[in-house]
Design a protein around this motif. Structure first.
Motif, mmCIF file in Angstrom:
data_model
loop_
_atom_site.group_PDB
_atom_site.id
_atom_site.type_symbol
_atom_site.label_atom_id
_atom_site.label_comp_id
_atom_site.label_asym_id
_atom_site.label_seq_id
_atom_site.Cartn_x
_atom_site.Cartn_y
_atom_site.Cartn_z
ATOM 1 N N ASP A 75 0.835 -1.204 0.000
ATOM 2 C CA ASP A 75 0.000 0.000 0.000
ATOM 3 C C ASP A 75 0.868 1.250 0.000
ATOM 4 N N ARG A 76 1.894 1.232 0.814
ATOM 5 C CA ARG A 76 2.790 2.394 0.896
ATOM 6 C C ARG A 76 3.545 2.574 -0.418
ATOM 7 N N LEU A 77 4.018 1.463 -0.987
ATOM 8 C CA LEU A 77 4.791 1.534 -2.228
ATOM 9 C C LEU A 77 3.964 2.030 -3.410
ATOM 10 N N THR A 78 2.691 1.732 -3.412
ATOM 11 C CA THR A 78 1.850 2.107 -4.551
ATOM 12 C C THR A 78 1.149 3.453 -4.368
ATOM 13 N N SER A 79 1.625 4.240 -3.444
ATOM 14 C CA SER A 79 1.043 5.568 -3.235
ATOM 15 C C SER A 79 1.332 6.498 -4.409
ATOM 16 N N GLY A 80 2.397 6.190 -5.141
ATOM 17 C CA GLY A 80 2.787 7.043 -6.265
ATOM 18 C C GLY A 80 3.919 7.994 -5.927
ATOM 19 N N ASN A 81 4.281 8.104 -4.650
ATOM 20 C CA ASN A 81 5.336 9.019 -4.228
ATOM 21 C C ASN A 81 6.678 8.301 -4.154
ATOM 22 N N VAL A 82 7.679 8.880 -4.782
ATOM 23 C CA VAL A 82 9.015 8.275 -4.738
ATOM 24 C C VAL A 82 9.543 8.263 -3.310
ATOM 25 N N SER A 83 9.124 9.209 -2.499
ATOM 26 C CA SER A 83 9.575 9.248 -1.108
ATOM 27 C C SER A 83 9.120 8.021 -0.332
ATOM 28 N N ASP A 84 7.980 7.451 -0.693
ATOM 29 C CA ASP A 84 7.514 6.241 -0.013
ATOM 30 C C ASP A 84 8.395 5.044 -0.345
ATOM 31 N N LEU A 85 8.905 4.989 -1.553
ATOM 32 C CA LEU A 85 9.858 3.931 -1.914
ATOM 33 C C LEU A 85 11.114 4.060 -1.064
ATOM 34 N N PHE A 86 11.592 5.294 -0.915
ATOM 35 C CA PHE A 86 12.772 5.556 -0.095
ATOM 36 C C PHE A 86 12.529 5.128 1.356
#
Length: 97
Positions: A75-86
């Protein structure tokens, strides 16, 4: 698509067809950064949970860690924000020690 920051399916299909034809694919800096985070997440999760089924379950399961707020890592990864991947990568790297 959200993880890679891809807006349209046509872009994804173009990448796939070029890859099959072994043609060069030009990716932007944002996409390359996202790919780097995804590879780091993949590596970390496979070190922490080397059994694929456990790693898959962890990615999809609700998580009580504060950064997930009861949602899954996916869910966090698919938020669309690159910062969430980080943030997910950083979390997994910290768990690895």
């Amino acid at each position: 698509m959200k993880i890679l920051g891809v807006e349209s399916r046509s872009t994804l299909h173009s990448w796939k067809s070029k890859a099959k034809a072994r043609q060069q694919i030009k990716l932007g800096r944002d996409t390359l950064e996202r790919i780097s985070y995804v590879l780091g997440i993949y590596k970390a999760i496979n070190i922490l949970l080397p059994i694929a089924e456990r790693a898959d379950r962890w990615m999809h399961a609700p998580n009580d860690a504060p950064i997930f707020g009861g949602k899954s890592a996916l869910d966090r990864l698919t938020s669309g924000n690159v910062s969430d991947l980080f943030i997910v990568r950083q979390y997994l790297d910290a768990e690895r020690g």
